[in-house]
Scaffold this motif. Structure first.
Motif, PDB file in Angstrom:
ATOM      1  N   MET A  69       3.034  11.148  -3.504  1.00  0.00           N
ATOM      2  CA  MET A  69       2.667   9.848  -2.925  1.00  0.00           C
ATOM      3  C   MET A  69       3.845   9.228  -2.169  1.00  0.00           C
ATOM      4  SD  MET A  69      -0.538   9.328  -3.593  1.00  0.00           S
ATOM      5  CE  MET A  69      -0.634  11.089  -3.203  1.00  0.00           C
ATOM      6  N   LEU A  95       4.098  11.131   1.137  1.00  0.00           N
ATOM      7  CA  LEU A  95       3.000  10.833   2.057  1.00  0.00           C
ATOM      8  C   LEU A  95       3.182   9.463   2.710  1.00  0.00           C
ATOM      9  CD1 LEU A  95       0.197  11.413   3.267  1.00  0.00           C
ATOM     10  CD2 LEU A  95      -0.796  10.436   1.176  1.00  0.00           C
ATOM     11  N   PHE A  96       3.369   8.437   1.886  1.00  0.00           N
ATOM     12  CA  PHE A  96       3.413   7.085   2.433  1.00  0.00           C
ATOM     13  C   PHE A  96       4.763   6.777   3.087  1.00  0.00           C
ATOM     14  CE2 PHE A  96      -0.268   6.858  -0.275  1.00  0.00           C
ATOM     15  CZ  PHE A  96      -1.125   6.045   0.442  1.00  0.00           C
ATOM     16  N   VAL A 143      -6.825  14.479  -5.560  1.00  0.00           N
ATOM     17  CA  VAL A 143      -5.967  13.338  -5.873  1.00  0.00           C
ATOM     18  C   VAL A 143      -6.844  12.143  -6.229  1.00  0.00           C
ATOM     19  CG1 VAL A 143      -4.258  11.730  -4.954  1.00  0.00           C
ATOM     20  CG2 VAL A 143      -4.158  14.154  -4.339  1.00  0.00           C
ATOM     21  N   LEU A 163      -8.486   8.690  -6.345  1.00  0.00           N
ATOM     22  CA  LEU A 163      -8.509   7.634  -5.344  1.00  0.00           C
ATOM     23  C   LEU A 163      -7.753   6.401  -5.817  1.00  0.00           C
ATOM     24  CD1 LEU A 163     -12.188   7.870  -4.016  1.00  0.00           C
ATOM     25  CD2 LEU A 163     -10.081   8.678  -2.925  1.00  0.00           C
ATOM     26  N   LEU A 211      -4.104   6.932  -5.010  1.00  0.00           N
ATOM     27  CA  LEU A 211      -3.898   6.722  -3.576  1.00  0.00           C
ATOM     28  C   LEU A 211      -3.887   5.230  -3.246  1.00  0.00           C
ATOM     29  CD1 LEU A 211      -6.069   9.456  -1.808  1.00  0.00           C
ATOM     30  CD2 LEU A 211      -3.623   9.074  -1.480  1.00  0.00           C
ATOM     31  N   ALA A 260      -0.771   3.061  -1.729  1.00  0.00           N
ATOM     32  CA  ALA A 260      -0.926   2.291  -0.503  1.00  0.00           C
ATOM     33  C   ALA A 260      -0.583   0.824  -0.738  1.00  0.00           C
ATOM     34  CB  ALA A 260      -2.357   2.424   0.021  1.00  0.00           C
TER      35      ALA A 260
END
Length: 326
Positions: free
Chosen positions: A155, A158-159, A299, A301, A304, A308
């Motif tokens: 994570m 990704l972010f 993954v 939700l 995620l 975010a």
């Protein structure tokens, strides 16, 4: 059958070290990708192939954990606190508020979403401090699953990578100065390499400011470890209750003090910086060997969403403070 036969001690140290060196070498040709992430991917690629069942890749957990601890200690040598303090009280306010708000808000949202408490703590720490290194530093002191560590690092990657693109675009649209861009990038993006990549669009001054602000967040790693332990306080990890402040956190603080006092010559500091990268990358390779893809996907939700939200909190709080104070 392979895993029941123990490897010689030298091999248990040599394999992750070799992987760490390989990750560093690859990082030289891919400067936007952290050697820590490269090493993690290497370990994950191996363990998810038939070769991963070979005894050569088993039994490295204890060694890579020691490497991680030593890497965290040496990380303190990158933190001459005088340089951070020289940025002035406004920057210190930005760093303290962003780290505190991001950690607390992420923890509260994750708990509300019903995500595993250890997973929430890992994301809160990684997103508020310094990404993969912070996650790896606290994982041994809280109750968690091995898969949680890998997912939290994924994570962050990704972010944080998304922020490399989005933050400079937003900065240009908002008409921010190079100083504001540097402060905003350093206070909000997760990994040091990601911070540098995002700040590059603002020139050398923005990169210098962003890097120093980011190191100011790294300096709060010891505080974050204690906060993570308080969230999961009293739980036993791997059959034993970890100390409130372990030796490697104390070592990190001592190393930061040594860096602040300018006690070591440049060549030694450069060597220590290289050793830090290799040790942390080697430890990430060991973590990667524990990443089984089938246990990571799909993954969740909610995870995620939490990642975010944490990114948005760090970005919005730091932007508001940067515009207000600079």
């Amino acid at each position: 059958m392979f895993q029941n036969r123990s490897l010689p001690v030298l091999v248990r140290w040599l394999l992750p070290t070799t992987a760490g060196l390989a990750a560093w070498a690859l990082g030289q040709v891919m400067p936007l990708v952290s050697p820590l992430l490269i090493a993690l991917i290497l370990g994950a690629m191996i363990v998810n192939t038939p070769a991963g069942a070979h005894r050569l890749f088993a039994g490295h957990q204890a060694v890579t954990k020691v490497m991680l601890r030593l890497g965290v200690v040496l990380l303190g040598l990158r933190l001459p606190l005088a340089d951070i303090l020289a940025l002035g009280p406004r920057v210190l306010v930005v760093i303290a508020v962003v780290v505190g708000v991001t950690f607390v808000a992420t923890s509260m949202i994750g708990d509300r979403l019903g995500i595993d408490r250890g997973m929430v703590t890992l994301i809160a720490t990684g997103f508020s401090i310094c990404g993969a290194a912070a996650i790896a530093a606290v994982e041994g002191g809280i109750k968690r699953r091995n898969e949680d560590v890998a997912l939290a690092i994924a994570m962050v990657t990704l972010f944080g990578s998304a922020m490399i693109v989005l933050l400079p675009l937003a900065s240009k649209a908002l008409g921010l100065s190079s100083v504001q861009l540097g402060v905003w990038a350093g206070a909000s993006i997760h990994e040091v390499a990601q911070v540098v990549a995002a700040a590059t669009t603002g020139g050398a001054a923005a990169v210098a400011i962003a890097t120093t602000v980011k190191l100011g967040r790294v300096a709060l790693l010891a505080v974050a470890y204690v906060a993570a332990r308080r969230r999961d306080g009293g739980t036993q990890v791997d059959g034993a209750k970890p100390p409130a402040v372990p030796w490697f956190v104390v070592g990190f603080l001592v190393a930061a003090a040594v860096a602040t006092l300018r006690m070591l010559p440049g060549p030694i500091l450069q060597g220590a910086d290289f050793a830090t990268t290799i040790l942390l990358a080697s430890a990430m390779f060991g973590l990667g060997l524990g990443m089984h893809v089938r246990s990571l996907f799909p993954v969740p939700l909610r995870v995620l969403g939490l990642a975010a939200a944490s990114t948005a909190i760090a970005a919005s709080v730091s932007l508001g403070l940067t515009v207000a104070l600079f």
